[in-house]
Scaffold this motif. Structure first.
Motif, PDB file in Angstrom:
ATOM      1  N   UNK A   1      17.778  -6.931  -8.430  1.00 21.42           N
ATOM      2  CA  UNK A   1      17.376  -5.530  -8.369  1.00 21.42           C
ATOM      3  C   UNK A   1      17.873  -4.939  -7.065  1.00 21.42           C
ATOM      4  N   UNK A   2      18.282  -3.679  -7.123  1.00 21.31           N
ATOM      5  CA  UNK A   2      18.751  -2.972  -5.936  1.00 21.31           C
ATOM      6  C   UNK A   2      18.069  -1.614  -5.881  1.00 21.31           C
ATOM      7  N   UNK A   3      17.549  -1.274  -4.705  1.00 21.67           N
ATOM      8  CA  UNK A   3      16.829  -0.019  -4.566  1.00 21.67           C
ATOM      9  C   UNK A   3      17.364   0.751  -3.363  1.00 21.67           C
ATOM     10  N   UNK A   4      17.785   1.991  -3.607  1.00 20.02           N
ATOM     11  CA  UNK A   4      18.219   2.884  -2.535  1.00 20.02           C
ATOM     12  C   UNK A   4      16.996   3.594  -1.964  1.00 20.02           C
ATOM     13  N   UNK A   5      17.043   3.863  -0.671  1.00 16.99           N
ATOM     14  CA  UNK A   5      15.874   4.456  -0.010  1.00 16.99           C
ATOM     15  C   UNK A   5      15.507   5.818  -0.577  1.00 16.99           C
ATOM     16  N   UNK A   6      16.469   6.515  -1.225  1.00 15.59           N
ATOM     17  CA  UNK A   6      16.196   7.846  -1.755  1.00 15.59           C
ATOM     18  C   UNK A   6      15.785   7.834  -3.221  1.00 15.59           C
ATOM     19  N   UNK A   7      15.703   6.635  -3.840  1.00 14.81           N
ATOM     20  CA  UNK A   7      15.363   6.535  -5.250  1.00 14.81           C
ATOM     21  C   UNK A   7      14.043   5.790  -5.424  1.00 14.81           C
ATOM     22  N   UNK A   8      13.262   6.221  -6.407  1.00 15.66           N
ATOM     23  CA  UNK A   8      11.990   5.556  -6.676  1.00 15.66           C
ATOM     24  C   UNK A   8      12.149   4.388  -7.626  1.00 15.66           C
ATOM     25  N   UNK A   9      13.194   4.428  -8.483  1.00 16.84           N
ATOM     26  CA  UNK A   9      13.399   3.378  -9.465  1.00 16.84           C
ATOM     27  C   UNK A   9      14.599   2.516  -9.074  1.00 16.84           C
ATOM     28  N   UNK A  10      14.458   1.193  -9.138  1.00  7.62           N
ATOM     29  CA  UNK A  10      15.574   0.323  -8.795  1.00  7.62           C
ATOM     30  C   UNK A  10      16.514   0.104  -9.974  1.00  7.62           C
ATOM     31  N   UNK A  11      17.702  -0.367  -9.663  1.00  9.27           N
ATOM     32  CA  UNK A  11      18.619  -0.852 -10.676  1.00  9.27           C
ATOM     33  C   UNK A  11      18.279  -2.304 -10.950  1.00  9.27           C
ATOM     34  N   UNK A  12      18.355  -2.720 -12.207  1.00  8.14           N
ATOM     35  CA  UNK A  12      18.127  -4.116 -12.543  1.00  8.14           C
ATOM     36  C   UNK A  12      19.312  -4.671 -13.298  1.00  8.14           C
ATOM     37  N   UNK A  13      19.724  -5.883 -12.977  1.00 11.26           N
ATOM     38  CA  UNK A  13      20.778  -6.578 -13.701  1.00 11.26           C
ATOM     39  C   UNK A  13      20.326  -8.011 -13.892  1.00 11.26           C
ATOM     40  N   UNK A  14      20.701  -8.600 -15.029  1.00 12.26           N
ATOM     41  CA  UNK A  14      20.234  -9.955 -15.311  1.00 12.26           C
ATOM     42  C   UNK A  14      21.332 -10.746 -15.977  1.00 12.26           C
ATOM     43  N   UNK A  15      21.252 -12.048 -15.837  1.00 13.97           N
ATOM     44  CA  UNK A  15      22.212 -12.935 -16.470  1.00 13.97           C
ATOM     45  C   UNK A  15      21.749 -14.358 -16.310  1.00 13.97           C
TER      46      UNK A  15
ATOM     47  N   UNK B   1      26.400 -19.896 -15.558  1.00 15.73           N
ATOM     48  CA  UNK B   1      27.808 -19.732 -15.905  1.00 15.73           C
ATOM     49  C   UNK B   1      27.997 -18.838 -17.121  1.00 15.73           C
ATOM     50  N   UNK B   2      26.988 -18.754 -17.966  1.00 12.11           N
ATOM     51  CA  UNK B   2      27.090 -17.940 -19.175  1.00 12.11           C
ATOM     52  C   UNK B   2      26.391 -16.601 -18.999  1.00 12.11           C
ATOM     53  N   UNK B   3      26.339 -16.124 -17.769  1.00 15.43           N
ATOM     54  CA  UNK B   3      25.618 -14.893 -17.465  1.00 15.43           C
ATOM     55  C   UNK B   3      26.155 -13.707 -18.241  1.00 15.43           C
ATOM     56  N   UNK B   4      25.267 -12.858 -18.694  1.00 18.98           N
ATOM     57  CA  UNK B   4      25.640 -11.633 -19.378  1.00 18.98           C
ATOM     58  C   UNK B   4      25.453 -10.467 -18.435  1.00 18.98           C
ATOM     59  N   UNK B   5      26.284  -9.450 -18.576  1.00 10.27           N
ATOM     60  CA  UNK B   5      26.209  -8.301 -17.695  1.00 10.27           C
ATOM     61  C   UNK B   5      25.431  -7.182 -18.359  1.00 10.27           C
ATOM     62  N   UNK B   6      24.551  -6.586 -17.598  1.00 10.67           N
ATOM     63  CA  UNK B   6      23.806  -5.450 -18.105  1.00 10.67           C
ATOM     64  C   UNK B   6      23.699  -4.431 -16.997  1.00 10.67           C
TER      65      UNK B   6
ATOM     66  N   UNK C   1      15.459 -18.224 -11.666  1.00 14.58           N
ATOM     67  CA  UNK C   1      14.342 -18.989 -12.221  1.00 14.58           C
ATOM     68  C   UNK C   1      14.713 -20.466 -12.346  1.00 14.58           C
ATOM     69  N   UNK C   2      13.760 -21.280 -12.780  1.00 12.54           N
ATOM     70  CA  UNK C   2      14.000 -22.714 -12.906  1.00 12.54           C
ATOM     71  C   UNK C   2      15.095 -23.027 -13.920  1.00 12.54           C
ATOM     72  N   UNK C   3      15.284 -22.154 -14.915  1.00 13.96           N
ATOM     73  CA  UNK C   3      16.338 -22.367 -15.903  1.00 13.96           C
ATOM     74  C   UNK C   3      17.657 -21.723 -15.479  1.00 13.96           C
ATOM     75  N   UNK C   4      17.756 -21.301 -14.211  1.00 18.78           N
ATOM     76  CA  UNK C   4      18.926 -20.674 -13.605  1.00 18.78           C
ATOM     77  C   UNK C   4      19.239 -19.296 -14.185  1.00 18.78           C
ATOM     78  N   UNK C   5      18.225 -18.663 -14.791  1.00 14.13           N
ATOM     79  CA  UNK C   5      18.371 -17.270 -15.181  1.00 14.13           C
ATOM     80  C   UNK C   5      18.310 -16.398 -13.927  1.00 14.13           C
ATOM     81  N   UNK C   6      19.261 -15.486 -13.811  1.00 13.38           N
ATOM     82  CA  UNK C   6      19.399 -14.664 -12.603  1.00 13.38           C
ATOM     83  C   UNK C   6      18.865 -13.261 -12.858  1.00 13.38           C
ATOM     84  N   UNK C   7      18.156 -12.727 -11.877  1.00 11.15           N
ATOM     85  CA  UNK C   7      17.731 -11.325 -11.918  1.00 11.15           C
ATOM     86  C   UNK C   7      18.013 -10.702 -10.555  1.00 11.15           C
TER      87      UNK C   7
END
Length: 221
Positions: free
Chosen positions: A183-197, A200-205, A175-181
């Protein structure tokens, strides 16, 4: 560094003009003041209803003690935020060597969106580790050690029986404030994984739980 003679000399060699040094110690403060003035002028012009834009700009110029030309230039100037450095994913190549594949590069205009398809590296792979790295050197480098890990997450629950080379679509956005998002989706899964940070001060989730050995993604040859 702008006071260094080497900077002026290099600018002259590269661009063919004689640079003039003007208040380098106040450059940031002056830039912030000009940007603040621009936003105030824009707000004044946008709030003027029922009048032509040129008339509103002239009124704004008179109100703030500027020439009509200077006010128009400020209002019409486009200001864009850019990334400070490159960002990418850690991957494995065909030989198993780890490297960073950059999805955003230094000075890319924000917001940034990039989506690429990668592939699993083993049969029956049930999990995928997604790691986002930030460029930590002056120039982009694929070497893992030249970058800093800022966000990670695991794509879990992939059904067994999936062959090596199953596609995983990864979407990276900043985003404009350098917030990172990410998502990763495998072809066999309906729901993606999401990670955000964030930068430089990114947090892991990511999904909580055990930490098994996980194969990495790689681009398919």
């Amino acid at each position: 560094m702008s006071k260094s003679p080497a900077v002026a000399r290099r600018l002259q060699e590269e661009f063919g003009f004689n640079p003039q040094l003007a208040d380098p110690d106040l450059a940031v403060a002056k830039g912030a003041a000009i940007y603040g003035q621009k936003k105030e002028l824009e707000a004044y012009v946008e709030s003027a209803t029922g009048v032509d834009k040129d008339v509103a700009v002239r009124d704004a110029a008179a109100k703030y003690g500027l020439s009509a030309t200077a006010a128009a230039q400020l209002v019409d100037t486009e200001v864009s935020n850019v990334t400070s450095r490159g960002f990418g994913l850690s991957l494995a190549d065909s030989s198993g060597q780890l490297y960073v594949e950059f999805l955003a590069h230094a000075n890319d205009t924000l917001p940034v969106e990039s989506e690429q398809r990668f592939f699993t590296v083993a049969d029956n792979q049930t999990e995928v580790l997604v790691e986002v790295y930030e460029q930590a050197t002056a120039d982009e480098s694929e070497r893992l050690g030249d970058n800093k890990k800022i966000v990670e997450g695991r794509l879990m629950g992939i059904p067994s029986g999936q062959p090596k080379g199953s596609p995983v679509d990864v979407r990276f956005s900043m985003a404009r404030d350098q917030t990172i998002e990410v998502t990763a989706r495998h072809s066999a899964l309906s729901q993606p994984l999401g990670a955000a940070g964030g930068g430089r001060d990114g947090q892991r989730r990511g999904p909580a739980g055990r930490t098994p050995k996980v194969d990495l993604l790689k681009p398919k040859a």
